[in-house]
Design a protein around this motif. Structure first.
Motif, short mmCIF file in Angstrom:
data_model
loop_
_atom_site.label_atom_id
_atom_site.label_comp_id
_atom_site.label_asym_id
_atom_site.label_seq_id
_atom_site.Cartn_x
_atom_site.Cartn_y
_atom_site.Cartn_z
N VAL A 118 0.84 -1.20 0.00
CA VAL A 118 0.00 0.00 0.00
C VAL A 118 0.87 1.25 0.00
CG1 VAL A 118 -1.63 1.36 1.37
CG2 VAL A 118 -2.00 -1.09 1.07
N ILE A 119 1.94 1.26 0.82
CA ILE A 119 2.84 2.42 0.89
C ILE A 119 3.53 2.67 -0.45
CG2 ILE A 119 4.97 3.29 1.94
CD1 ILE A 119 4.15 1.87 4.52
N LEU A 120 3.95 1.59 -1.11
CA LEU A 120 4.65 1.71 -2.39
C LEU A 120 3.70 1.88 -3.58
CD1 LEU A 120 7.45 -1.00 -1.96
CD2 LEU A 120 7.61 1.48 -1.61
N GLY A 121 2.40 1.79 -3.32
CA GLY A 121 1.42 1.97 -4.39
C GLY A 121 1.19 0.75 -5.25
N ARG A 124 -3.81 -1.19 -3.52
CA ARG A 124 -4.68 -0.14 -3.01
C ARG A 124 -5.49 -0.66 -1.83
NH1 ARG A 124 -7.18 3.14 -8.23
NH2 ARG A 124 -5.16 3.82 -9.11
N LEU A 125 -5.59 0.17 -0.77
CA LEU A 125 -6.32 -0.24 0.42
C LEU A 125 -7.82 -0.27 0.18
CD1 LEU A 125 -6.15 -1.04 3.37
CD2 LEU A 125 -6.15 1.37 3.99
N ARG A 126 -8.36 0.77 -0.48
CA ARG A 126 -9.80 0.88 -0.77
C ARG A 126 -10.64 0.65 0.49
NH1 ARG A 126 -7.90 -2.08 -5.30
NH2 ARG A 126 -8.01 -0.89 -7.24
N ARG A 128 -12.79 2.45 1.88
CA ARG A 128 -14.18 2.89 1.81
C ARG A 128 -15.09 1.83 1.19
NH1 ARG A 128 -13.73 9.28 -0.07
NH2 ARG A 128 -12.53 10.00 1.76
N SER A 129 -14.52 0.91 0.44
CA SER A 129 -15.33 -0.14 -0.18
C SER A 129 -15.51 -1.29 0.80
CB SER A 129 -14.66 -0.65 -1.46
OG SER A 129 -13.46 -1.31 -1.15
N SER A 130 -16.58 -2.05 0.60
CA SER A 130 -16.84 -3.19 1.48
C SER A 130 -15.75 -4.25 1.33
CB SER A 130 -18.21 -3.80 1.16
OG SER A 130 -18.27 -4.23 -0.20
N GLU A 131 -15.23 -4.43 0.08
CA GLU A 131 -14.18 -5.41 -0.13
C GLU A 131 -12.90 -5.03 0.61
OE1 GLU A 131 -15.91 -4.05 -2.56
OE2 GLU A 131 -17.10 -5.73 -3.32
N GLY A 132 -12.57 -3.71 0.58
CA GLY A 132 -11.38 -3.24 1.28
C GLY A 132 -11.48 -3.44 2.78
N GLY A 273 -1.50 -10.56 -7.52
CA GLY A 273 -0.85 -9.47 -6.80
C GLY A 273 0.03 -9.98 -5.66
N PRO A 274 0.88 -9.09 -5.08
CA PRO A 274 1.87 -9.50 -4.09
C PRO A 274 1.30 -9.90 -2.74
CG PRO A 274 1.89 -7.12 -4.32
CD PRO A 274 0.97 -7.65 -5.40
N THR A 275 0.07 -9.44 -2.40
CA THR A 275 -0.50 -9.76 -1.09
C THR A 275 -1.21 -11.10 -1.07
OG1 THR A 275 -2.58 -8.61 -1.60
CG2 THR A 275 -0.83 -7.31 -0.56
#
Length: 348
Positions: A118-121, A124-126, A128-132, A273-275
């Motif tokens: 998230v820090i490196l972009g 995305r944290l998102r 505000r979305s329910s998935e985030g 993705g990396p996570t």
């Protein structure tokens, strides 16, 4: 898109955790008997090169000629974080602790990877979305489960008769056990692994090859660890191979934990993705606990079962939210008239 196509990536990560469990148990035994960490890493990665190279020549022959200086730079960085730092720190931490204790630290990797990404972009944290929100709750639930697993014991459960193949005392026959030092080394290893997952994204962008990327990363890792190992210990005994459990550990780790695992993780990162890959790390805690209980007499308690339940719940929540995000991205691309209707992960 068939059912089997949807489960290929998670099933590959399940295999990775199975390989990791065997590696931790075998490595704890040989390290407790005095095997030199850097010789184990150098030989392990050399075996990984020999295992993956035929696959690279067979399926990605043309990519072998597309290696650039920029790709070499990212391969060197990838090997430094994923092999030289992460694995050596983890092995030394494992040597100072136990397999079950060290496996708990793998649960810190998803949350550390998520924060760094998230820090490196990269991610995305998102929020505000329910998935985030569900992703965040799932990650925290996994970490919380690991804490409960390690701190709260409760009543001991006698699941099966004690017929140990190896006694727990023999497994932990390490006179230099140091929990504080081992914990510090394991935490540093988690940060190295987190950066490794993020650099996988960068490497795949400049050199999109899971087989050749793995070959060169293993080669660089073997070279780095061999040089450092020779500087630290030049005695022939530290590098001599014998027909015993040490050789079995090297072959097992080289083929399954280096060659196969690097290929599977590189592919999973390119798809989800990396996570995504580190979110499966809690499973190795569960597998290690069960096997240590059955083989080595490690006690299973109410706390460990509660921790496992939280880990599985958090993992399911994170994967569900990640799946929803991927599907939403596909729909957005379709609505914008993009050429790619669904992400690559949903086609494979």
């Amino acid at each position: 898109m068939g059912r089997m196509e949807r489960v290929r990536v998670p099933m590959s990560m399940l295999l990775v955790q199975t390989f990791t469990t065997g590696m931790m148990l075998l490595s704890k035994v040989v390290l407790s008997k005095g095997m030199f960490v850097f010789s184990l890493l150098a030989y392990r990665n050399a075996i990984g090169v020999l295992f993956v190279a035929p696959l690279a020549f067979s399926f990605e022959r043309e990519m072998g000629r597309k290696l650039t200086y920029k790709a070499l730079m990212w391969i060197f960085i990838n090997a430094m974080f994923g092999v030289t730092l992460a694995m050596s720190l983890y092995y030394y931490g494992l040597k100072d602790t136990t397999a079950a204790y060290s496996s708990n630290f793998l649960n810190l990797i998803p949350i550390i990877t998520f924060i760094i990404a998230v820090i490196l972009g990269v991610e995305r944290l998102r929020i505000r979305s329910s998935e985030g929100k569900i992703k965040l709750v799932g990650a925290l639930l996994c970490v919380g489960g690991a804490v409960v697993f390690g701190v709260y014991k409760g009543k001991i459960l006698h699941i099966w008769p004690s017929h140990q193949i190896i006694t727990l005392q023999n497994l932990n026959n390490c006179k230099n056990t140091n929990i504080l030092r081992g914990s510090f080394l394991l935490i540093c290893s988690c940060f190295s692994y987190a950066f490794w997952f993020v650099t996988q994204v960068k490497l795949y962008k400049v050199y999109p090859s899971k087989y050749w990327g793995t070959v060169w990363t293993c080669f660089a890792g073997s070279l780095q660890t061999a040089i450092l190992g020779i500087i630290m210990n030049r005695r022939k005994e530290a590098w001599r191979l014998k027909w015993d459990l040490q050789l079995l550990t090297i072959i097992y780790s080289g083929i399954l934990n280096t060659g196969a695992t690097f290929c599977l993780i590189s592919w999973a990162v390119s798809q989800r993705g990396p996570t995504y890959p580190p979110m499966f790390n809690p499973l190795s805690v569960v597998f290690t606990t069960i096997l240590e209980s059955f083989l080595f007499g490690q006690k299973i308690t109410i706390g460990s079962l509660l921790g496992m339940t939280m880990i599985f719940g958090g993992l399911y929540a994170f994967l569900w939210a990640k799946r929803k995000e991927i599907l939403m991205k596909g729909k957005t691309s379709e609505g914008d008239g993009s050429v790619t209707v669904l992400p690559v992960s949903d086609k494979d």
